[in-house]
Design an enzyme around this catalytic site. Structure first.
Site, PDB file in Angstrom:
ATOM      1  N   SER A 110      30.025  29.933  55.610  1.00 13.54           N
ATOM      2  CA  SER A 110      31.409  29.932  54.091  1.00 13.54           C
ATOM      3  C   SER A 110      30.571  29.477  53.471  1.00 13.54           C
ATOM      4  CB  SER A 110      32.376  29.371  55.242  1.00 13.54           C
ATOM      5  OG  SER A 110      33.224  30.531  56.112  1.00 13.54           O
ATOM      6  N   ASP A 118      40.035  33.672  61.950  1.00 15.76           N
ATOM      7  CA  ASP A 118      38.730  33.652  62.760  1.00 15.76           C
ATOM      8  C   ASP A 118      38.925  34.304  64.646  1.00 15.76           C
ATOM      9  OD1 ASP A 118      38.469  35.847  59.989  1.00 15.76           O
ATOM     10  OD2 ASP A 118      36.490  33.792  59.358  1.00 15.76           O
ATOM     11  N   ARG A 151      42.631  43.486  63.677  1.00 18.16           N
ATOM     12  CA  ARG A 151      42.480  42.282  64.585  1.00 18.16           C
ATOM     13  C   ARG A 151      43.714  42.223  65.764  1.00 18.16           C
ATOM     14  NH1 ARG A 151      38.484  38.108  61.193  1.00 18.16           N
ATOM     15  NH2 ARG A 151      36.545  39.986  61.342  1.00 18.16           N
ATOM     16  N   ARG A 168      33.592  40.291  64.600  1.00 24.75           N
ATOM     17  CA  ARG A 168      34.796  39.366  65.648  1.00 24.75           C
ATOM     18  C   ARG A 168      34.905  40.327  67.305  1.00 24.75           C
ATOM     19  NH1 ARG A 168      33.638  34.859  63.264  1.00 24.75           N
ATOM     20  NH2 ARG A 168      33.372  34.687  60.490  1.00 24.75           N
TER      21      ARG A 168
END
Length: 419
Positions: free
Chosen positions: A21, A302, A333, A375
């Site tokens: 980031s 996340d 997700r 992830r």
């Protein structure tokens, strides 16, 4: 490729790579400046490389030295038409789209994976109202025109990346602008990271509640040397592994003063009952009497896949709410986390925007899909710490998107007896 992770908990020490980031933001600020900048960046992921390649496509020169230092020469090439390859990086696309209008360029973004299906509205509509033209054609996004200064208003509950992209672009416009963020602001910490990068680059703005007043005709000027701090988002996988380990795991390279939103992983693990020990250069997490908790996913989307793994091994029930945005990531997700943990033997229930997880002393193991989502793959590896049998992860190479050396770091840890 398919990878097998042996069951059982792990212990040891790793040094986490640079924050994806922060790297995005510093690279863009450096490329928009007027003098060269060096950016020490420990580890390049596909997403960071995508931003570098797009900035090079716009006329910057970004080279990596053998010591992992990025040498950034600002954008100089004034050619209008260019092809920009942003891969699967939503940050790259959403940050640079307004910047394209500020630079008055005509570009075609080449998108991969699920990125063409991920939302751009209402950012694209707002940019078009202020002079740009944007048209999507399958996995190509054509954009151009001159972004004009003025009043901008955008909801805060869709993507913080929209707001960051506007904040990066508006100081370059030929006139002053006002940016108002309406409604609930989610992932505020990522916006704060952008504000910090702007201040570091000498950009002036005033903020009153959720309204920014941004003078135009400004110039970016970062310090000559801007190191990228360690990444809490990637560290979360090893910190959560530590929560399953008697001896614990130490993660070096994390700043205790970081503005990264995913630094909340430390407080959440403490609420689960894990032992968390911070110092100036890192964090150690050890097993405690883990118990179920409630988690608000809105500011930390996340982290939810790997926190779901911790919840699967905690006593009692964990309720994860406000998680609807997880459906718009590299995979859905909520669905992929549910399928992965169900396959391994967890008791997890998927709702429209929530997950309910009933913890167990152990999971069984098995073969899971990564859904081509970095992830999910890394979370499955962490889940091996709860399993009696190996965890086999399909398409494990997807971790290169954010953490190319993840498997190497995992293998560097020692195994210990399962809890």
């Amino acid at each position: 490729m398919t990878r097998t992770v042996l069951p059982g908990t792990r212990t040891g020490l790793i040094r986490i790579p640079a924050s994806k980031s922060q790297a995005h933001r510093l690279l863009i600020c450096a490329a928009l400046g007027h003098t060269p900048v060096t950016i020490p960046c420990d580890g390049l992921s596909r997403d960071i490389t995508a931003t570098m390649e797009c900035l090079n496509g716009l006329g910057a020169s970004i080279r990596e030295s053998s010591s992992g230092i990025l040498e950034v020469t600002p954008i100089a090439n004034k050619d209008s038409l260019c092809q920009l390859f942003c891969g699967e990086s939503g940050s790259t696309l959403r940050f640079l789209l307004p910047v394209i209008g500020a630079l008055n360029r005509e570009v075609t973004f080449h998108m991969e994976g699920r990125l063409p299906q991920r939302p751009l509205a209402p950012l694209d509509e707002l940019l078009c109202l202020h002079g740009m033209h944007i048209r999507q054609e399958a996995d190509l996004l054509h954009a151009g025109g001159t972004l004009c200064a003025g009043d901008f208003s955008i909801p805060g509950n869709i993507s913080s990346q929209y707001i960051s992209g506007l904040l990066l672009a508006l100081p370059l416009l030929n006139g002053d602008s006002r940016l108002t963020v309406t409604g609930t602001v989610e992932s505020q910490a990522y916006i704060t990271m952008t504000e910090d990068a702007l201040r570091m680059a000498g950009i002036r703005f005033e903020k009153s509640e959720n309204t920014y007043h941004i003078p135009g005709n400004q110039s970016y000027q970062l310090p000559r040397n801007c190191p990228v701090e360690g990444d809490y988002s990637n560290a979360a996988f090893f910190l959560c592994s530590g929560a399953l380990s008697r001896e614990g795991i130490t993660v070096k390279g994390l700043s205790p003063h970081s503005a990264q939103g995913d630094r909340q992983i430390l407080e959440i693990l403490q609420r689960f009952g894990a032992q968390v020990i911070e110092n100036e250069d890192g964090v150690t997490v050890k097993h405690g009497a883990l118990h179920g908790i409630e988690i608000d996913a809105a500011p930390i989307p996340d982290l939810i896949p790997v926190l779901s793994v911790v919840a699967a091994g905690a006593d009692g029930t964990t309720y994860i709410q406000n998680a609807g945005r997880l459906r718009l990531k590299e995979s859905d997700r909520l669905a992929s986390t549910t399928q992965m943990l169900t396959t391994l033997g967890a008791e997890i229930h998927e709702l429209a925007d929530a997950l309910i997880i009933h913890g167990k002393p152990y999971l069984q193991g098995g073969t899971v899909s990564s859904w081509n989502d970095h992830r999910i793959a890394m979370s499955a590896a962490v889940a091996a710490g709860l399993c009696r049998e190996p965890v086999v992860i399909e398409d494990s190479q997807c971790t290169e998107k954010s953490y190319p050396r993840f498997w190497e770091d995992l293998e560097g840890l020692k195994g210990e007896d399962s809890l």
